[in-house]
Enzyme design. Structure first.
Site, mmCIF file in Angstrom:
data_model
loop_
_atom_site.group_PDB
_atom_site.id
_atom_site.type_symbol
_atom_site.label_atom_id
_atom_site.label_comp_id
_atom_site.label_asym_id
_atom_site.label_seq_id
_atom_site.Cartn_x
_atom_site.Cartn_y
_atom_site.Cartn_z
ATOM 1 N N SER A 1 31.164 15.365 49.301
ATOM 2 C CA SER A 1 32.197 14.475 49.830
ATOM 3 C C SER A 1 33.549 15.184 49.975
ATOM 4 C CB SER A 1 32.380 13.267 48.911
ATOM 5 O OG SER A 1 31.152 12.621 48.676
HETATM 6 N N1 SAH Z 1 28.043 13.160 44.877
HETATM 7 C C1 SAH Z 1 27.606 14.232 45.766
HETATM 8 C C2 SAH Z 1 27.606 13.848 47.221
HETATM 9 C C3 SAH Z 1 26.677 12.733 47.491
HETATM 10 S S1 SAH Z 1 25.762 12.895 48.989
HETATM 11 C C4 SAH Z 1 28.447 15.494 45.553
HETATM 12 O O1 SAH Z 1 29.396 15.470 44.761
HETATM 13 O O2 SAH Z 1 28.122 16.525 46.161
HETATM 14 C C5 SAH Z 1 24.614 11.596 48.660
HETATM 15 C C6 SAH Z 1 23.417 12.050 47.858
HETATM 16 O O3 SAH Z 1 22.673 10.890 47.520
HETATM 17 C C7 SAH Z 1 22.469 12.965 48.627
HETATM 18 O O4 SAH Z 1 22.228 14.138 47.915
HETATM 19 C C8 SAH Z 1 21.200 12.122 48.768
HETATM 20 O O5 SAH Z 1 19.998 12.888 48.736
HETATM 21 C C9 SAH Z 1 21.312 11.221 47.561
HETATM 22 N N2 SAH Z 1 20.538 9.980 47.647
HETATM 23 C C10 SAH Z 1 20.395 9.144 48.684
HETATM 24 N N3 SAH Z 1 19.604 8.096 48.359
HETATM 25 C C11 SAH Z 1 19.264 8.291 47.055
HETATM 26 C C12 SAH Z 1 18.440 7.569 46.148
HETATM 27 N N4 SAH Z 1 17.822 6.445 46.488
HETATM 28 N N5 SAH Z 1 18.304 8.071 44.901
HETATM 29 C C13 SAH Z 1 18.922 9.221 44.506
HETATM 30 N N6 SAH Z 1 19.687 9.948 45.331
HETATM 31 C C14 SAH Z 1 19.858 9.483 46.600
#
Ligand code: SAH
Length: 218
Positions: A68
């Protein structure tokens, strides 16, 4: 020599990020500003993107996912009102950057990721950087982390369609959850949620642009 100079450049860029993107835009929480001044964001992206690591943008981390934008991480971290020693559940580890920022603020972080390669890369990176207060799990975040519940704070870093009752069940009575949700006609909005005396209090705290939360059927 070259390595040392590069590290100084990154530190300088990191300080500029805190000053120009966070403080100048109204982030006042000193604990958040100090943590983001310490965490080496450039080590959370691939080498080719390291020169852009402190720019005012989200960056790709593979598999269609992103780390992000710094301002978004700062806003989430300050809205969460984290104090040292709190147990925090994050859904969507991604690069592990948000988890590292919360750990720098003194939280004990439990973070769940569903994509194996991202989970493994974050595990390796956070261990190498000695963030031992972050525990990672490869699973669908839709289930939360029941063995470690309840949590003082929960943050969902991917946009869902509805509040998850499973996650609300894992939130402490005094707890706060942040969750980006799709609102018909208004796009994605960030909600601050509290669950007191059996009632759910949901407050819209502004627009959001997170990647999609995958609803695994597990
Ligand atoms: N917090 C992260 C950025 C989030 S991007 C950082 O600091 O880099 C969103 C993430 O959520 C992605 O890696 C995606 O694979 C994950 N994601 C999406 N749906 C999900 C789910 N149901 N369970 C676990 N992770 C999930």
């Amino acid at each position: 020599m070259v390595r040392g100079a590069a590290a100084v450049d990154q530190k300088f860029r990191r300080q500029a990020m805190v000053r120009d993107q966070l403080r100048a835009r109204g982030i006042q929480d000193e604990a958040v500003l100090a943590a983001m001044g310490r965490v080496k964001r450039h080590e959370f992206v691939e080498e080719a993107l390291q020169a852009q690591a402190y720019s005012d943008n989200a960056l790709p981390i593979g598999y269609g996912q992103t780390i992000s934008q710094p301002f978004v991480v700062a806003r989430m971290s300050s809205l969460l009102q984290v104090r040292p020693g709190m147990r925090v559940l994050e859904i969507g580890t991604g690069s592990g950057y948000q988890a590292a920022v919360l750990a720098e603020m003194g939280a004990e972080v439990f973070s769940v990721e569903r994509i194996k390669s991202l989970y493994l890369a974050a595990l390796k990176r956070l261990n190498a950087m000695r963030y031992f207060r972050v525990k990672l799990k490869l699973a669908s975040g839709t289930l939360g982390w029941p063995e470690e519940a309840p949590f003082d704070r929960i943050l969902v870093t991917a946009g869902g369609k509805a509040l998850s009752p499973t996650l609300l069940d894992q939130l402490d009575e005094e707890g706060v959850m942040l969750s980006p949700l799709e609102v018909s006609g208004a796009g994605q909005r960030l909600f601050r949620v509290q669950c007191k005396g059996g009632r759910v209090w949901k407050q819209d705290v502004g627009g959001a642009h997170f990647v999609r939360l995958v609803q695994d059927n597990t």
